[in-house]
Write an enzyme that holds these catalytic residues in place. Structure first.
Site, short mmCIF file in Angstrom:
data_model
loop_
_atom_site.label_atom_id
_atom_site.label_comp_id
_atom_site.label_asym_id
_atom_site.label_seq_id
_atom_site.Cartn_x
_atom_site.Cartn_y
_atom_site.Cartn_z
N THR A 98 -40.68 -31.08 -0.72
CA THR A 98 -41.09 -29.70 -0.98
C THR A 98 -41.46 -29.03 0.33
O THR A 98 -42.24 -29.57 1.12
CB THR A 98 -42.32 -29.65 -1.90
OG1 THR A 98 -43.38 -30.42 -1.33
CG2 THR A 98 -42.00 -30.16 -3.30
N ASN B 255 -43.58 -26.68 2.25
CA ASN B 255 -44.92 -26.10 2.02
C ASN B 255 -45.09 -24.83 2.84
O ASN B 255 -44.81 -24.82 4.04
CB ASN B 255 -46.01 -27.10 2.43
CG ASN B 255 -46.04 -28.36 1.57
OD1 ASN B 255 -45.02 -28.76 1.02
ND2 ASN B 255 -47.18 -28.98 1.47
N GLU C 179 -45.54 -25.01 -2.87
CA GLU C 179 -44.48 -25.93 -2.41
C GLU C 179 -43.17 -25.65 -3.14
O GLU C 179 -43.14 -25.61 -4.36
CB GLU C 179 -44.88 -27.38 -2.70
CG GLU C 179 -46.23 -27.78 -2.19
CD GLU C 179 -46.57 -29.22 -2.59
OE1 GLU C 179 -45.64 -30.04 -2.75
OE2 GLU C 179 -47.75 -29.51 -2.76
P1 ADP Z 1 -44.57 -32.18 3.51
O1 ADP Z 1 -45.70 -32.87 2.82
O2 ADP Z 1 -44.72 -32.11 5.00
O3 ADP Z 1 -44.25 -30.86 2.88
P2 ADP Z 1 -42.37 -33.39 2.06
O4 ADP Z 1 -42.26 -34.87 1.90
O5 ADP Z 1 -42.76 -32.56 0.91
O6 ADP Z 1 -43.30 -33.14 3.32
O7 ADP Z 1 -40.96 -32.92 2.62
C1 ADP Z 1 -40.78 -31.56 2.87
C2 ADP Z 1 -39.87 -31.28 4.01
O8 ADP Z 1 -38.57 -31.85 3.78
C3 ADP Z 1 -39.65 -29.78 4.12
O9 ADP Z 1 -40.65 -29.16 4.89
C4 ADP Z 1 -38.30 -29.71 4.76
O10 ADP Z 1 -38.46 -29.80 6.16
C5 ADP Z 1 -37.57 -30.96 4.25
N1 ADP Z 1 -36.61 -30.75 3.14
C6 ADP Z 1 -35.41 -31.38 3.10
N2 ADP Z 1 -34.74 -31.03 1.99
C7 ADP Z 1 -35.53 -30.17 1.29
C8 ADP Z 1 -35.36 -29.48 0.05
N3 ADP Z 1 -34.23 -29.64 -0.68
N4 ADP Z 1 -36.35 -28.68 -0.37
C9 ADP Z 1 -37.48 -28.55 0.37
N5 ADP Z 1 -37.69 -29.18 1.55
C10 ADP Z 1 -36.73 -29.99 2.03
N1 RBF Z 2 -48.28 -32.22 -8.94
C1 RBF Z 2 -49.18 -32.53 -9.91
O1 RBF Z 2 -50.21 -33.13 -9.63
N2 RBF Z 2 -48.97 -32.17 -11.21
C2 RBF Z 2 -47.86 -31.50 -11.62
O2 RBF Z 2 -47.73 -31.19 -12.80
C3 RBF Z 2 -46.89 -31.18 -10.62
N3 RBF Z 2 -45.75 -30.53 -10.95
C4 RBF Z 2 -44.81 -30.25 -9.99
C5 RBF Z 2 -43.63 -29.62 -10.34
C6 RBF Z 2 -42.66 -29.35 -9.38
C7 RBF Z 2 -41.38 -28.66 -9.79
C8 RBF Z 2 -42.89 -29.70 -8.03
C9 RBF Z 2 -41.86 -29.41 -6.97
C10 RBF Z 2 -44.06 -30.34 -7.65
C11 RBF Z 2 -45.04 -30.61 -8.62
N4 RBF Z 2 -46.23 -31.24 -8.29
C12 RBF Z 2 -47.15 -31.56 -9.26
C13 RBF Z 2 -46.60 -31.39 -6.89
C14 RBF Z 2 -46.33 -32.74 -6.30
O3 RBF Z 2 -47.42 -33.58 -6.56
C15 RBF Z 2 -46.19 -32.49 -4.78
O4 RBF Z 2 -45.02 -31.75 -4.57
C16 RBF Z 2 -46.17 -33.76 -4.02
O5 RBF Z 2 -47.44 -34.33 -4.03
C17 RBF Z 2 -45.76 -33.52 -2.56
O6 RBF Z 2 -46.61 -32.63 -1.92
MG MG Z 3 -44.09 -30.75 0.73
#
Ligand code: ADP
Ligand code: RBF
Ligand code: MG
Length: 201
Positions: free
Chosen positions: A77, A79, A129
């Protein structure tokens, strides 16, 4: 950190080009009240008002979180920076949404969005996110993410296991794919917002 934020509420276009800065046009009608302080019917009406404000447009810098999305969930995701999170209307309730997004004015992809404190992880900071339904070959940190929040899917929830959380997110993704194919949602993908000049002043 200070990223551009652009919001559109109903017919009002709001541009914020500084940290936590929202134009005077921005007058959110509804505030969030917890169930304990208001009746259920108040809460439902408040929620309905929020849905009327969609689509909401926002943008900002992609920053680092805890890295759990890709490592623990297999669902990365992007952020948004904290100043952007704080500048979003209070009426945008926590929960899971679907919409469109792009990076640095590139191609516009379907996305799902989580707004809140991630109850499964009990985060101390609110996060916004975006998981884009596209496979990127490199990371996107420091780039500009634009999002158009089209619709609401469900509230954030806690889960008994990580597998349960992943299953529910995967079903959110499937639901979002279908909903975004509706003609009225599909046309938002073409909104000029996604190609407007990115200004970071
Ligand atoms: P963080 O906790 O730093 O947000 P994540 O494990 O959620 O790390 O990974 C997010 C990062 O992965 C984004 O900031 C981006 O650089 C990369 N990324 C790669 N593919 C995607 C995608 N399909 N959607 C969102 N982020 C993506
Ligand atoms: N986190 C939760 O704790 N509860 C949720 O119901 C939840 N729903 C999510 C739904 C979507 C579509 C996405 C993208 C994330 C959701 N998350 C939820 C957040 C998730 O815990 C978080 O993206 C990861 O911890 C990485 O930061
Ligand atoms: Mg993220």
């Amino acid at each position: 950190m200070g990223g551009l934020t652009v919001l559109k509420l109903a017919s009002n276009v709001i541009r914020a080009t500084r940290r936590n800065c929202i134009s005077a046009d921005h007058k959110p009608e509804a505030k969030f009240y917890s169930r304990s302080s208001k009746t259920d019917s108040f809460y439902v009406n408040d929620h309905k008002k929020m849905l009327h404000q969609l689509p909401i447009y926002a943008s900002g810098e992609i920053v680092r979180g805890f890295g759990r999305g890709s490592k623990e969930l297999g669902i990365p995701t992007a952020n948004l920076a904290l100043d952007v999170v704080k500048s979003l209307p209070e009426s945008l309730h926590t929960g899971v949404y679907y919409g469109w997004s792009n990076v640095n004015n590139g191609e516009v992809y379907k996305m799902v969005l989580s707004v809140g404190w991630n109850p499964f992880y009990n985060n101390k900071e609110k996060s916004v996110e975006t998981h884009m339904l596209h496979k990127f070959d490199c990371d996107l940190y420091g780039q500009t993410l634009k999002i158009c929040i089209v619709g609401y899917l469900r509230p954030e929830k806690n889960f008994d296991s990580l597998d349960d959380l992943i299953k529910v997110i995967k079903s959110d993704i499937e639901e979002a794919k279908t909903l975004l194919d509706k003609p009225e949602n599909r046309k938002l993908q073409e909104n000029p917002f996604f190609s407007d000049k990115i200004s970071k002043c």
